[in-house]
Design a protein around this motif. Structure first.
Motif, mmCIF file in Angstrom:
data_model
loop_
_atom_site.group_PDB
_atom_site.id
_atom_site.type_symbol
_atom_site.label_atom_id
_atom_site.label_comp_id
_atom_site.label_asym_id
_atom_site.label_seq_id
_atom_site.Cartn_x
_atom_site.Cartn_y
_atom_site.Cartn_z
ATOM 1 N N VAL A 312 -2.038 -3.584 -2.540
ATOM 2 C CA VAL A 312 -1.416 -2.190 -3.061
ATOM 3 C C VAL A 312 -2.724 -1.322 -3.361
ATOM 4 O O VAL A 312 -2.450 0.092 -2.999
ATOM 5 C CB VAL A 312 -0.481 -2.379 -4.098
ATOM 6 C CG1 VAL A 312 0.161 -1.066 -4.525
ATOM 7 C CG2 VAL A 312 0.817 -3.095 -3.643
ATOM 8 N N GLY A 386 0.671 3.028 6.701
ATOM 9 C CA GLY A 386 1.680 2.565 5.633
ATOM 10 C C GLY A 386 2.308 1.197 6.249
ATOM 11 O O GLY A 386 2.513 0.378 5.322
ATOM 12 N N ALA A 387 2.758 1.066 7.372
ATOM 13 C CA ALA A 387 3.658 0.033 7.768
ATOM 14 C C ALA A 387 2.717 -1.298 7.821
ATOM 15 O O ALA A 387 3.158 -2.287 7.308
ATOM 16 C CB ALA A 387 4.017 0.100 9.330
ATOM 17 N N GLY A 390 2.431 -2.333 4.151
ATOM 18 C CA GLY A 390 3.707 -2.755 3.624
ATOM 19 C C GLY A 390 3.813 -4.001 4.051
ATOM 20 O O GLY A 390 4.522 -4.821 3.555
ATOM 21 N N ALA A 394 4.739 -7.163 1.768
ATOM 22 C CA ALA A 394 5.815 -7.911 2.051
ATOM 23 C C ALA A 394 5.793 -9.552 2.036
ATOM 24 O O ALA A 394 6.589 -10.120 1.700
ATOM 25 C CB ALA A 394 6.750 -7.331 3.075
#
Length: 419
Positions: A312, A386-387, A390, A394
């Motif tokens: 992050v 961002g993907a 992410g 995740a």
């Protein structure tokens, strides 16, 4: 935590009770030089390919092809070292690395870079053969120390190589490649002159039990629910970290400004050098203490939490201090992850199945190294930053949730000891 699995592959039974540094020092130097040579290439490879017109997807495909060739060749080369001895296989692998680096230094197209890295993967048995040599020349009581010596060599080389590359890349992106070639040539010289030839291990003696090696399969291991959960958790870690590490240089090169200029090979060299130093410190100072304070399950969850925090922070970093904190978290998490996962598998597996489980573990890691660079390259090729981050977060969080909810609350050792 229980013993790791290299006790399953003993040598002739004549190894000394104390490490013989006349035998171990040359192989330590060899591993350090080989690691420094490989580490000198890592910071410049993404930018070298970019200068040749490659996209992030192409970088991912190159890294995946290298991992695939290593996955195919490594078991075969390990068998050759058993049959013909460690020294000949080390020399052959080092010669292949020398040819690969020469081809890379002279490459003027992506095709030649791909061929160079595939060749490197096909001959990448250096550490495996060196570890086998260490096992041949150590007793069961000193084997972990012997493998630890080689791991320290990897860490030292992992610091020196990227550091040299970071400074030399300002001259030219090919200069670090020539330096890597010289390091590899030095390793060949030391192997040829100073490394004592080890006798072939040979086939299993007639009186020895061959059942474990012949009948114990990956499928039979999966009958254990705990092993199945651990393997899923392992895949979560290596898949998320593979997505992250394979395209980190591209992401930072596109999005991060370092003291007023774009992130480049020199800055990546700083990060890789810091990663090597953190890895050594964590192994020496932190791992044993954490192992005594946390249960197996909680330690695995802690590793995922540390890694997720780092991922992050990388995604939101706009200044060097934030990026440095991210590197600290990720390097710490990665340094804790591998020994933690190996120890967890070892606890839940009978002694006669240690070898096949760890071999399956290595195969799973290699598979993620093949797949993740291509996936990450495809995502970043569309500038979906961002993907990308992410997906990394995740998958790591999924590993933490699975470990927290499905792994046993009490370690096997504690359960056996009773209340």
């Amino acid at each position: 935590m229980s013993d790791q699995p290299h006790s399953t592959a003993t040598a002739e039974g004549t190894a000394p009770n104390r490490l013989d540094w006349r035998l171990m020092l040359p192989v330590f130097v060899i591993v350090s030089l080989d690691a420094a040579s490989a580490g000198a290439i890592l910071p410049i490879l993404p930018f070298f390919l970019r200068d040749l017109g490659a996209t992030p997807l192409v970088l991912g495909l190159v890294l995946g092809a290298e991992a695939l060739s290593q996955f195919v060749a490594a078991p075969f080369l390990g068998q050759l070292s058993d049959r013909f001895g460690r020294r000949p296989v080390l020399l052959a692998s080092q010669a292949g690395a020398l040819i690969s680096l020469s081809l890379l230094a002279l490459a003027n197209s992506v095709v030649f870079v791909l061929l160079a890295r595939v060749l490197l993967g096909l001959t990448a048995a250096n550490f495996a053969a060196a570890a086998a040599y260490a096992a041949d020349n150590s007793s069961p009581t000193t084997r972990r120390q012997a493998i630890g010596v080689l791991s320290a060599g990897l860490g030292l080389g992992g610091m020196i190589g990227p550091s040299l590359s970071g400074y030399l890349s300002d001259i030219s992106l090919t200069v670090p490649i020539w330096v890597a070639l010289m390091l590899s040539a030095s390793s060949i010289v030391i192997t040829g002159i100073f490394l004592k030839g080890s006798s072939p291990v040979g086939r299993t003696a007639p009186g020895q039990d061959q059942t474990a090696s012949e009948k114990v399969s990956f499928r039979s291991i999966l009958t254990s629910p705990v092993i199945r959960i651990l393997l899923i958790v392992l895949l979560c870690h290596y898949f998320s970290y593979g997505l992250f590490s394979s395209e980190l240089a591209v992401f930072l090169g596109d999005t991060f400004v370092w003291n007023g200029h774009a992130f480049g090979p020199r800055e990546l060299g700083y990060i890789l050098t810091a990663d090597g130093a953190i890895n050594i410190l964590v192994q020496l100072l932190l791992l044993k203490w954490l192992g005594s304070k946390f249960s197996e399950r909680n330690l695995i969850v802690l590793v995922f939490c540390i890694l997720t925090t780092g991922y992050v922070l990388v995604g939101v970093a706009t200044e060097i201090p934030t990026l440095a904190l991210a590197v600290l978290c990720i390097s710490t998490g990665v340094a804790l992850a591998r020994p933690t996962f190996i120890a967890a598998l070892s606890v839940h597996v009978p002694r006669q199945r240690q070898g096949v489980v760890m071999g399956s573990f290595q195969s799973l890691v290699a598979v993620t190294d093949i797949v993740t660079p291509a996936i990450a390259g495809a995502i970043l090729g569309q500038s979906l930053y961002g993907a990308w981050i992410g997906a990394v977060v995740a998958i790591a969080l999924a590993g933490a949730v699975i470990a927290s909810s499905r792994l046993p609350k009490v370690d096997p050792e504690a359960r056996a000891a009773g209340p």
